[in-house]
Each structure stands twice: as structure tokens, then as C-alpha cells.
Design an enzyme around this catalytic site. Structure first.
Site, short mmCIF file in Angstrom:
data_model
loop_
_atom_site.label_atom_id
_atom_site.label_comp_id
_atom_site.label_asym_id
_atom_site.label_seq_id
_atom_site.Cartn_x
_atom_site.Cartn_y
_atom_site.Cartn_z
N ASP A 50 -13.71 74.06 36.25
CA ASP A 50 -14.77 75.06 36.40
C ASP A 50 -15.84 74.76 35.35
O ASP A 50 -15.52 74.19 34.29
CB ASP A 50 -14.23 76.48 36.21
CG ASP A 50 -15.22 77.55 36.66
OD1 ASP A 50 -15.12 77.99 37.82
OD2 ASP A 50 -16.10 77.93 35.87
N THR A 102 -17.31 81.57 50.76
CA THR A 102 -18.08 82.13 51.86
C THR A 102 -19.43 81.42 51.91
O THR A 102 -20.26 81.59 51.02
CB THR A 102 -18.29 83.65 51.68
OG1 THR A 102 -17.00 84.29 51.57
CG2 THR A 102 -19.03 84.23 52.87
N LYS A 162 -15.32 84.97 58.68
CA LYS A 162 -15.59 85.67 57.41
C LYS A 162 -16.96 86.32 57.42
O LYS A 162 -17.15 87.42 56.90
CB LYS A 162 -15.48 84.68 56.24
CG LYS A 162 -15.76 85.28 54.86
CD LYS A 162 -14.76 86.35 54.47
CE LYS A 162 -15.08 87.00 53.12
NZ LYS A 162 -14.85 86.10 51.99
N ASN A 177 -17.43 90.23 56.72
CA ASN A 177 -18.23 90.76 55.62
C ASN A 177 -19.45 91.53 56.10
O ASN A 177 -19.95 92.41 55.39
CB ASN A 177 -18.63 89.64 54.66
CG ASN A 177 -17.54 89.34 53.67
OD1 ASN A 177 -16.38 89.69 53.90
ND2 ASN A 177 -17.87 88.68 52.58
#
Length: 296
Positions: free
Chosen positions: A30, A95, A170, A174
């Protein structure tokens, strides 16, 4: 299988933690050092960059903020596909938009990499408890291999179809979730303005067919409790509404409620609500109507 995980934000960190707890050999990366350090303390290995991570694992999970980051991390010259071996798995949990997920799938196929998308459903609190739901887009053969691994991070895998179908599902999910934010907010502010007790209102709305999971599960532990720390940041909610509206435009479908919700989220962002949970829309709507914050 040896697994790599890229993107250790609010959801990604929780998912990666459950892989470790369930005995998966894990390599993580990360741009923020703190979540990597925490997972290394729990037994993960650290990768210096995404290409190095991909070169040393069988499966790469990516959980990134949006399409731009997904393209950069996966398709860049030193990205995931530059390092991942032929026959390895790339599983996109983020997403993103339909064009991007399709581009990732094509690029993976050209590299001989198996691709699936498995965006995450349910709340951040569910992810913390290992109760996430995954909307999986994959071939039947890849589904059989990936499902046991996904179930080490959650409790439910719903196979939505071929690669790319998880992302499409998705966006639909959402769209409803985020429109509920505004609908819940309007209902609670109106109840307050009419002099109704908030607890009694909440009990009725969650005990009848008006109930929705956001109001019933999330609102009592977030905005109605006064906790606006982001389980699902308002800015990311706006991004997801934008993706759904763009997908509708590409498909020639009208989304009047979706576009209205997106505009209201944009107003809340302009009102300084970025960095707060999507349930902060209730505080924003109360303030916009001259009503005190609504609490249980």
C-alpha cells in the site's frame, strides 16, 4: 496458494487481515506504510512495489479507490500484469466503471492471466467481522478455485456471471444503497419537524416494509449515534453514484433518482462533509433545513 493484496484502506485492511487469520500466506503493499506495518506484525510479508508483489504470488487481490488507481496499479509499465505469471489470478475487488473492468479483463487475457472481479458488499463493520459478501464475476472454472479463498474473507459469494458482471452488479447495488442515504435522511428530518420521537420513528421504519438495511443496521451505530467516522466515505459514495449514472448513460437508461442523489451528495461535499460516513447525509439534510442533528 500464495496471495498478494494491494490496497489496505478501510475495507482492504479488514479483508487482508482475515486472510492472515485463516492461514493464507500473504504479501501486501500500500502507498501508506501504517497498514502494511500492522499486517507485517500479524505475519504478512511486505512487497516494495506492486510488480514485485505480483511476481511472487499466485493470486493478486486489488482493493483500490477507483478506476484511475486500478488502471495505474494494474496496467502500468511496472504494474500487476507486468509481474504476474501466466496462469495466475488477478481479482479486482474495487468498485470501478464498466469500461475499466472490461479493459482489465482484456489486458489480463492478453497476458495469459486469469481475471475475475469480486466487489464487496455489506458494511465495513461486516468486513471487520469477516462477514463480507462478494459479487463474483468469473468463469465457472475460476469460480471453483476462487470461491474457497473469498470465503476466507467473508461468508457469502454470489456468482453474478462472466468476468465484469461483478462490477456491474456492484454499481446496481450501490445505486440503491446510496439513494437510501437521502431517503432515510428526508424521512428522519420530516419526522423530527412533525414532532415525532426519533426512537419511535426508527422502530416503525425498521419494523415495517419501509425498512432497509442502511437504516436498520448502519444508522443506529453511525449518524444517529453521532459517529461519522467513515465506514464508507461520502466522497467514495459520490464516486460510486457517478459510476452508476455514467453506466446508465452508456446503456441509454434514465436514472432520475440516481442523478438526484448524486447531485445531493455533491452539495454535501461542497458543504464540507468529505471524510465523513455516507450516513452524514442525515446531518447535512437536517442542517440544510434548519433542524438540529437527529440522534437516538
Amino acid at each position: 496458494m500464495k496471495v498478494g493484496f494491494i490496497g489496505l484502506g478501510r475495507m482492504g485492511f479488514a479483508l487482508a487481515s482475515h486472510l492472515l487469520r485463516n492461514g493464507v500466506e500473504l504479501v501486501v503493499h500500500d502507498i501508506q506504510r501504517a497498514p502494511v506495518d500492522k499486517l507485517v506484525e500479524q505475519g504478512a510479508s511486505r512487497a516494495a512495489d506492486v510488480r514485485t508483489l505480483a511476481a511472487g504470488v499466485d493470486v493478486v487481490f486489488t482493493m483500490l479507490p477507483g478506476p484511475m488507481q486500478a488502471r495505474e496499479v494494474i496496467l502500468g509499465n511496472d504494474g500487476v500484469l507486468a509481474g504476474l505469471r501466466q496462469g495466475g489470478f488477478l481479482v479486482e475487488l474495487s468498485t470501478i466503471d464498466t469500461d475499466t473492468v472490461d479493459a482489465l479483463g482484456r489486458a489480463a487475457q492478453e497476458k495469459g492471466v486469469r481475471f475475475a472481479d469480486a466487489p464487496v458488499g455489506r458494511l465495513a463493520a461486516h468486513a471487520d467481522r469477516g462477514e463480507s459478501l462478494f459479487m463474483l464475476g468469473a468463469t465457472d472454472a475460476d469460480r471453483a478455485e476462487l470461491e474457497p479463498l473469498l470465503l476466507k474473507m467473508g461468508t457469502t459469494v454470489l456468482h453474478c456471471g462472466a468476468p465484469g458482471s461483478g462490477t456491474r452488479m456492484k454499481l446496481i447495488n450501490n445505486l440503491m444503497v446510496l439513494c437510501y442515504c437521502q431517503l432515510n435522511s428526508e424521512a428522519l428530518v420530516l419526522a423530527n419537524a412533525l414532532g415525532l420521537d426519533t426512537r419511535k420513528t426508527f422502530d416503525v421504519l425498521t419494523g415495517t416494509t419501509a425498512s432497509n438495511g442502511q437504516l436498520k443496521e448502519k444508522w443506529p451505530v453511525k449518524v444517529l449515534k453521532g459517529d461519522l467516522t467513515p465506514g464508507f466515505d461520502l466522497a467514495l459514495g459520490f464516486k460510486d453514484l457517478t459510476l452508476a449514472c455514467q453506466a446508465a448513460q452508456s446503456a441509454g437508461i434514465s436514472l432520475p433518482m440516481g442523478n438526484l442523489a448524486r447531485s445531493l451528495f455533491q452539495l454535501a461535499r461542497h458543504g464540507g462533509m468529505d471524510g465523513q460516513d455516507t450516513s452524514c447525509m442525515t446531518d447535512f439534510w437536517a442542517r440544510s433545513n434548519g433542524v438540529d442533528p437527529i440522534r437516538l
